[in-house]
Design an enzyme around this catalytic site. Structure first.
Site, PDB file in Angstrom:
ATOM      1  N   ASP A  34       0.903  -1.142   0.000  1.00  0.00           N
ATOM      2  CA  ASP A  34       0.000   0.000   0.000  1.00  0.00           C
ATOM      3  C   ASP A  34       0.944   1.194   0.000  1.00  0.00           C
ATOM      4  O   ASP A  34       1.588   1.483   1.014  1.00  0.00           O
ATOM      5  CB  ASP A  34      -0.874   0.009   1.253  1.00  0.00           C
ATOM      6  CG  ASP A  34      -1.859   1.163   1.210  1.00  0.00           C
ATOM      7  OD1 ASP A  34      -1.429   2.303   0.943  1.00  0.00           O
ATOM      8  OD2 ASP A  34      -3.055   0.945   1.424  1.00  0.00           O
ATOM      9  N   HIS A  35       1.067   1.860  -1.142  1.00  0.00           N
ATOM     10  CA  HIS A  35       2.164   2.826  -1.233  1.00  0.00           C
ATOM     11  C   HIS A  35       2.004   3.997  -0.265  1.00  0.00           C
ATOM     12  O   HIS A  35       2.967   4.683   0.040  1.00  0.00           O
ATOM     13  CB  HIS A  35       2.388   3.297  -2.677  1.00  0.00           C
ATOM     14  CG  HIS A  35       1.405   4.310  -3.167  1.00  0.00           C
ATOM     15  ND1 HIS A  35       0.162   3.975  -3.609  1.00  0.00           N
ATOM     16  CD2 HIS A  35       1.489   5.660  -3.285  1.00  0.00           C
ATOM     17  CE1 HIS A  35      -0.485   5.074  -3.977  1.00  0.00           C
ATOM     18  NE2 HIS A  35       0.298   6.115  -3.794  1.00  0.00           N
ATOM     19  N   HIS A  80      -5.803   2.705   1.211  1.00  0.00           N
ATOM     20  CA  HIS A  80      -5.026   3.842   1.722  1.00  0.00           C
ATOM     21  C   HIS A  80      -5.671   4.506   2.940  1.00  0.00           C
ATOM     22  O   HIS A  80      -5.026   4.743   3.955  1.00  0.00           O
ATOM     23  CB  HIS A  80      -4.845   4.909   0.640  1.00  0.00           C
ATOM     24  CG  HIS A  80      -4.268   4.383  -0.645  1.00  0.00           C
ATOM     25  ND1 HIS A  80      -3.306   3.403  -0.683  1.00  0.00           N
ATOM     26  CD2 HIS A  80      -4.505   4.706  -1.943  1.00  0.00           C
ATOM     27  CE1 HIS A  80      -2.990   3.146  -1.941  1.00  0.00           C
ATOM     28  NE2 HIS A  80      -3.706   3.922  -2.730  1.00  0.00           N
TER      29      HIS A  80
END
Ligand code: BG6
Length: 491
Positions: A178-179, A241
């Protein structure tokens, strides 16, 4: 101030989908930056894989173009570019057929002492077939696999995908990116909470009034409309996110930063989220879709025009009033919102504290506003703590609300690394702290699925909003009903 660079162990990174958008925009530039900083060991090697027939040199030319497109020219002047490109090679292989796989196995096998990492920068339906072939060709044995969202489109499909991957790779070698967790300020949230004695005693429902999490984008869906229309803002942003940000704000202090210690605490938060279903959906959620409007001073089309369709009920905006039902957070709403084509690109977390219990000041000195901690993820990463102080000057006390304002760019004269730089090397380091564990992903779907279902059952189209605004007016009403307002731009 310079950052400390600790080189990682030698690795062989195989990127599937190497000629795709993610590789071009994010992975290749991120790897180059780490190489430039001296963090990639001399004999580490990167193998690009996709279906296209390319020679090593053609792939290097593709990567050179990716660097030119995404990295300032001043950073591409030295010999490091050629050194980086020399690490790259290419194998054409198809996830669904055996061609190319023996060659890949041979190339990876040429470095038996390296850590093998497989980055699946491909469409999600290929994750399973690629893992199976990695297993079949003996590549999975020591290998670590990296996958990107979307991990499924609901709980059922996420479980199936996790099972498929889990048949080949044990959980401690699966890295679900999950950047947002790789963003500097997100990690700073942990530093802020757990490296300061100041906040933790106040971090509960006795002192916090509410929390706001906004991830607003100014861009529309543009060329991703095809994918986006099957997902929508809830699946694209909230399920991953935004819930991850919520977890980091709400979790109990873990005993250490050990991957499972942190992920156990995040999981407890996800499991404590108050369910939203047909009963309460209308009261606590708002979904919207943008119409034509203006952004950055120019006219922009609406979602349907970008999609090239006359109808779609996909939401490009979501606002939710979430609640974490546990001892620490009972009664503290978490207002979440995200959307495309909003008024500006800003992602931030606002922690709103309760008002002082009693004012010792005369009414005419000004209103005593509540303290707020604003953690700004982007742009202009930083932290602001809003306090009341006395307005300077003679003539008695007048109160004013001002921020203690720390912009990271001003405080630290270093380039802010992209999230992928940190995350790719964490895979090599074997550090899963910033990656989602299987049960976290599934718990997030478990909360999201009934919301999606309630929306489907209600059969109401998303509320329209004009591009370049803050979303449908119902989202403003959602928070104002509770006597609060959305706060924007560090306010
Ligand atoms: C991605 C979403 O995960 O995150 C995109 O799929 C979104 O729709 C993007 O634009 C936002 O990331 P960032 O880092 O630009 O805030």
């Amino acid at each position: 101030m310079t950052s400390r660079v600790i080189p990682v162990a030698p690795f062989t990174l195989t990127v599937f989908g190497a000629t795709g958008d993610l590789a071009r925009r994010k992975l290749i530039p991120a790897l180059f930056h780490r190489d430039l900083d001296g963090q990639i060991p001399e004999d580490a090697t990167i193998i690009g894989v996709s279906r296209r027939a390319l020679s090593d040199d053609q792939f290097r030319a593709f990567a050179r173009q990716a660097l030119t497109d995404h990295i300032p020219a001043s950073e591409l002047e030295g010999p490091e570019v050629d050194r980086f490109l020399a690490r790259l090679s290419y194998v054409a292989a198809d996830a669904d057929a055996d061609g190319g796989w023996p060659e890949l196995a041979q190339r990876v096998g040429a470095f038996p002492e390296h850590i093998p990492v497989y980055y699946l920068a491909t469409a999600p339906h290929l994750f399973g077939p690629i893992c199976e072939r990695l297993g079949k060709y003996g590549l999975a044995e020591k290998g670590r696999v990296v996958i990107e969202k979307p991990i499924g489109k609901d709980l059922k499909s996420a479980v199936a995908l996790n099972q498929q991957i889990g048949r080949i790779f044990p959980e401690d070698r699966v890295y679900r990116i999950d950047h947002y967790l790789g963003k500097e300020t997100v990690q700073n949230l942990m530093a802020l909470r757990f490296a300061n004695a100041l906040f933790e005693p106040l971090w509960n429902n006795a002192h916090i009034d509410h929390v706001q999490i906004t991830v607003a984008e100014a861009l529309g869906v543009e060329e991703r409309a095809g994918y986006y229309d099957t997902a929508g803002a809830m699946r694209d942003m909230v399920q991953n996110h935004i819930l991850q940000l919520l977890c980091l704000v709400a979790m109990e202090p873990p005993a250490s930063l050990d991957a499972d210690a942190v992920r156990d605490e995040k999981l407890k938060v996800l499991r404590a989220l108050k369910p939203i279903d047909d009963q309460n959906m209308a009261a606590v959620t708002v979904r919207g879709q943008y119409r034509a409007g203006a952004s950055a001073g120019g006219a922009v089309p609406g979602y349907l025009d970008e999609l090239g369709s006359s109808t779609s009920s996909t939401e490009t905006f979501v606002a939710v009033k979430a609640e974490v039902e546990n001892w620490r957070w009972a009664g503290v709403p978490f207002y979440l919102r995200t959307g495309k084509r909003l008024a500006s690109r800003v992602s931030e977390i606002v922690v709103g504290f309760k008002p002082v219990p009693h004012s010792v000041f005369d009414a005419n000195v000004g209103t005593i506003e509540s303290n707020r901690l604003v953690i700004r993820l982007q742009p202009d990463e930083g932290v602001k703590l809003w306090l009341m102080i006395k307005d300077p000057g003679p003539g008695g006390i007048r109160l004013t609300h001002v921020p203690l304002d720390m912009s990271f760019a001003k405080a630290f004269k270093v380039r802010n690394p992209d999230a992928y730089e940190r995350l790719i090397l964490d895979v090599v380091r074997g550090n899963q702290t910033l990656f989602m564990r299987r049960d976290e992903v599934e718990a997030a779907w478990k909360w999201v699925d009934p919301i999606l279902e309630a929306w489907r059952n209600a059969k109401e189209p998303p509320r329209p909003y004009t591009a370049g605004t803050w979303g449908p007016s119902a989202a403003i009403a959602l928070i104002e009903r509770d006597g609060r307002t959305w706060l924007e731009d560090g306010a």
